[in-house]
Scaffold this active site. Sequence first.
Site, PDB file in Angstrom:
ATOM      1  N   GLY A  15      22.156   8.058   0.647  1.00 45.27           N
ATOM      2  CA  GLY A  15      21.306   6.932   1.051  1.00 45.27           C
ATOM      3  C   GLY A  15      19.844   7.342   1.026  1.00 45.27           C
ATOM      4  O   GLY A  15      19.489   8.399   1.538  1.00 45.27           O
ATOM      5  N   ARG A  25       7.268  15.356  -3.818  1.00 42.16           N
ATOM      6  CA  ARG A  25       5.878  15.765  -4.103  1.00 42.16           C
ATOM      7  C   ARG A  25       5.614  17.176  -3.564  1.00 42.16           C
ATOM      8  O   ARG A  25       5.004  18.014  -4.241  1.00 42.16           O
ATOM      9  CB  ARG A  25       4.946  14.744  -3.438  1.00 42.16           C
ATOM     10  CG  ARG A  25       3.473  15.069  -3.436  1.00 42.16           C
ATOM     11  CD  ARG A  25       2.766  13.940  -2.703  1.00 42.16           C
ATOM     12  NE  ARG A  25       1.334  14.090  -2.605  1.00 42.16           N
ATOM     13  CZ  ARG A  25       0.728  14.673  -1.585  1.00 42.16           C
ATOM     14  NH1 ARG A  25       1.435  15.182  -0.598  1.00 42.16           N
ATOM     15  NH2 ARG A  25      -0.597  14.749  -1.559  1.00 42.16           N
ATOM     16  N   ASP A 107      24.451  14.768   4.805  1.00 42.27           N
ATOM     17  CA  ASP A 107      25.682  15.531   4.927  1.00 42.27           C
ATOM     18  C   ASP A 107      26.460  15.649   3.611  1.00 42.27           C
ATOM     19  O   ASP A 107      26.819  16.746   3.167  1.00 42.27           O
ATOM     20  CB  ASP A 107      26.475  14.758   5.990  1.00 42.27           C
ATOM     21  CG  ASP A 107      27.776  15.376   6.324  1.00 42.27           C
ATOM     22  OD1 ASP A 107      28.796  14.756   5.984  1.00 42.27           O
ATOM     23  OD2 ASP A 107      27.786  16.467   6.895  1.00 42.27           O
ATOM     24  N   THR A 130      17.667  11.513   5.580  1.00 42.93           N
ATOM     25  CA  THR A 130      18.519  10.378   5.953  1.00 42.93           C
ATOM     26  C   THR A 130      17.902   9.706   7.175  1.00 42.93           C
ATOM     27  O   THR A 130      17.368  10.391   8.052  1.00 42.93           O
ATOM     28  CB  THR A 130      19.972  10.801   6.287  1.00 42.93           C
ATOM     29  OG1 THR A 130      20.616   9.738   7.000  1.00 42.93           O
ATOM     30  CG2 THR A 130      20.057  12.048   7.150  1.00 42.93           C
ATOM     31  N   ASP A 132      19.542   8.362   9.442  1.00 38.62           N
ATOM     32  CA  ASP A 132      20.474   8.437  10.580  1.00 38.62           C
ATOM     33  C   ASP A 132      20.201   9.584  11.551  1.00 38.62           C
ATOM     34  O   ASP A 132      20.672   9.561  12.680  1.00 38.62           O
ATOM     35  CB  ASP A 132      21.915   8.567  10.067  1.00 38.62           C
ATOM     36  CG  ASP A 132      22.412   7.280   9.437  1.00 38.62           C
ATOM     37  OD1 ASP A 132      21.702   6.263   9.528  1.00 38.62           O
ATOM     38  OD2 ASP A 132      23.515   7.295   8.854  1.00 38.62           O
ATOM     39  N   ASP A 134      21.480  12.488  11.593  1.00 41.98           N
ATOM     40  CA  ASP A 134      22.779  13.016  12.035  1.00 41.98           C
ATOM     41  C   ASP A 134      23.110  14.367  11.406  1.00 41.98           C
ATOM     42  O   ASP A 134      24.272  14.702  11.213  1.00 41.98           O
ATOM     43  CB  ASP A 134      23.890  11.998  11.714  1.00 41.98           C
ATOM     44  CG  ASP A 134      23.950  11.654  10.239  1.00 41.98           C
ATOM     45  OD1 ASP A 134      23.055  12.089   9.486  1.00 41.98           O
ATOM     46  OD2 ASP A 134      24.886  10.961   9.831  1.00 41.98           O
ATOM     47  N   ARG A 167      18.055 -16.434  25.548  1.00 44.49           N
ATOM     48  CA  ARG A 167      19.274 -16.039  24.833  1.00 44.49           C
ATOM     49  C   ARG A 167      19.542 -14.534  24.961  1.00 44.49           C
ATOM     50  O   ARG A 167      18.628 -13.753  25.226  1.00 44.49           O
ATOM     51  CB  ARG A 167      19.144 -16.369  23.346  1.00 44.49           C
ATOM     52  CG  ARG A 167      19.411 -17.819  23.063  1.00 44.49           C
ATOM     53  CD  ARG A 167      19.174 -18.131  21.614  1.00 44.49           C
ATOM     54  NE  ARG A 167      19.547 -19.505  21.320  1.00 44.49           N
ATOM     55  CZ  ARG A 167      19.157 -20.177  20.253  1.00 44.49           C
ATOM     56  NH1 ARG A 167      18.367 -19.613  19.362  1.00 44.49           N
ATOM     57  NH2 ARG A 167      19.554 -21.406  20.059  1.00 44.49           N
ATOM     58  N   GLY A 190      12.837  -1.538  24.706  1.00 45.57           N
ATOM     59  CA  GLY A 190      13.164  -2.074  26.037  1.00 45.57           C
ATOM     60  C   GLY A 190      14.477  -2.830  26.092  1.00 45.57           C
ATOM     61  O   GLY A 190      14.573  -3.856  26.777  1.00 45.57           O
ATOM     62  N   SER A 220      16.718 -13.312  29.565  1.00 47.82           N
ATOM     63  CA  SER A 220      17.181 -13.045  28.198  1.00 47.82           C
ATOM     64  C   SER A 220      17.570 -11.580  28.130  1.00 47.82           C
ATOM     65  O   SER A 220      17.209 -10.812  29.017  1.00 47.82           O
ATOM     66  CB  SER A 220      16.085 -13.362  27.186  1.00 47.82           C
ATOM     67  OG  SER A 220      14.968 -12.538  27.434  1.00 47.82           O
ATOM     68  N   ARG A 261      16.038   0.998   5.746  1.00 48.11           N
ATOM     69  CA  ARG A 261      15.956   2.121   4.812  1.00 48.11           C
ATOM     70  C   ARG A 261      14.673   2.118   3.976  1.00 48.11           C
ATOM     71  O   ARG A 261      14.390   3.087   3.280  1.00 48.11           O
ATOM     72  CB  ARG A 261      17.171   2.091   3.873  1.00 48.11           C
ATOM     73  CG  ARG A 261      18.457   2.537   4.521  1.00 48.11           C
ATOM     74  CD  ARG A 261      19.070   3.738   3.820  1.00 48.11           C
ATOM     75  NE  ARG A 261      19.507   3.469   2.494  1.00 48.11           N
ATOM     76  CZ  ARG A 261      20.787   3.399   2.112  1.00 48.11           C
ATOM     77  NH1 ARG A 261      21.745   3.536   2.989  1.00 48.11           N
ATOM     78  NH2 ARG A 261      21.096   3.187   0.867  1.00 48.11           N
TER      79      ARG A 261
HETATM   80  O1  F6P Z   1      21.483   6.168   4.970  1.00 48.39           O
HETATM   81  C1  F6P Z   1      22.464   6.185   5.964  1.00 48.39           C
HETATM   82  C2  F6P Z   1      23.110   4.843   6.045  1.00 48.39           C
HETATM   83  O2  F6P Z   1      22.045   3.992   6.159  1.00 48.39           O
HETATM   84  C3  F6P Z   1      24.125   4.586   7.133  1.00 48.39           C
HETATM   85  O3  F6P Z   1      23.595   4.307   8.380  1.00 48.39           O
HETATM   86  C4  F6P Z   1      24.901   3.455   6.548  1.00 48.39           C
HETATM   87  O4  F6P Z   1      26.160   3.322   7.095  1.00 48.39           O
HETATM   88  C5  F6P Z   1      24.953   3.806   5.122  1.00 48.39           C
HETATM   89  O5  F6P Z   1      23.800   4.570   4.853  1.00 48.39           O
HETATM   90  C6  F6P Z   1      25.103   2.664   4.170  1.00 48.39           C
HETATM   91  O6  F6P Z   1      24.566   2.969   2.937  1.00 48.39           O
HETATM   92  P1  F6P Z   1      25.170   2.608   1.491  1.00 48.39           P
HETATM   93  O7  F6P Z   1      25.426   1.169   1.466  1.00 48.39           O
HETATM   94  O8  F6P Z   1      24.087   3.059   0.567  1.00 48.39           O
HETATM   95  O9  F6P Z   1      26.425   3.420   1.344  1.00 48.39           O
END
Ligand code: F6P
Length: 328
Positions: A15, A25, A107, A130, A132, A134, A167, A190, A220, A261
């Site tokens: 991703g 760069r 990963d 990424t 995420d 993670d 809402r 928040g 809300s 993204r």
């Molecule tokens: O880049 C990480 C991420 O955005 C995840 O949070 C998400 O689940 C996934 O990629 C979806 O990406 P794609 O549709 O490119 O597989």
Amino acid sequence: MKFDIKRVGVLTSGGDSPGMNAAIRAVVRSCSYHKLKCVGIYRGFDGLIENDFITLNARAVKNIINRGGTFLKSSRSSEFRTKEGRNKAIINLQKEKIDALVVIGGDGTFRGASVLSKEYDIVIIGLPGTIDNDINGTDYSIGYDTALNTVVEAIDKIRDTAHSHNRLFLIEVMGRDAGDIALNAGIGAGAEEILIPEQKMGKDRLVESLKRSKKSGKTSSIIVVSEGDKIGKNIFKLAKYIEENLVEYEVRVSVLGYIQRGGSPSCFDRVLASRLGVGAIDALLKGERNVMIGLKHNKIVSVPFSKAVKGDNNLDLELIRVADIMSI
Ligand code: F6P
């Protein structure tokens, strides 16, 4: 042991994330600085298999530090998962005389790189890219900060309409296996509740908590739901459940999706990408191989691929406490 590195390949995979261009760069310009040749590989491991290469010099990466996405493009290559695919990649690396690879991704990218390095004697350095956040072994991955800012900006806008209509909004944010985006953007925006995969919250507890905040005078509510969270897995079903059990509120759902993204990288991500890119070439020249370059306590570190892949997410528990106290 040092290696005689002359030609470095660079690719982005998985991703995309804002700041990947800044990282490319940094790799290209560090190569120029150290008099190494640099070759860009288009479309991640797919481009490696299909020999889709371009020679890059310092000027070839002008005007990209501010651009989101990755100009080298990215892919989640299924062919690279096969031995045949990787053999084609190896032939192309030999043909191009590439003796080191810098792979920018998450990963899956590092797992692919590790397999390749076991089959073919090539130096590989990874950079965490990424949204995420993670990846173990680094406090931040490239693109995470920008994504957080995008999410907070979007939630601020949703808050206006939530407040006007009294809402409750469920807002789904990205993070397939990790709640970093949800937790940090939730605190920053928040939110009343934050649902993340690392911390289980039953539907009933959620409804009870919302009832309490309604009683305390809230009109809300914003609930940030990480896409990886189990009770929020189907956010529309969760919305229905809340509406049935908390009749005081009209519930709406907003899935932020891929806007998270994209966009111009934040200054933090540009600086991070630049530092990591320089760190990658420094590591190569020191003779390191099969490591990810990360940032720990504001210092550049090298982490073996085996430790850099996803594991138990070391989410800061203190943040969960802060979120709880803030949503009283
Ligand atoms: O880049 C990480 C991420 O955005 C995840 O949070 C998400 O689940 C996934 O990629 C979806 O990406 P794609 O549709 O490119 O597989």
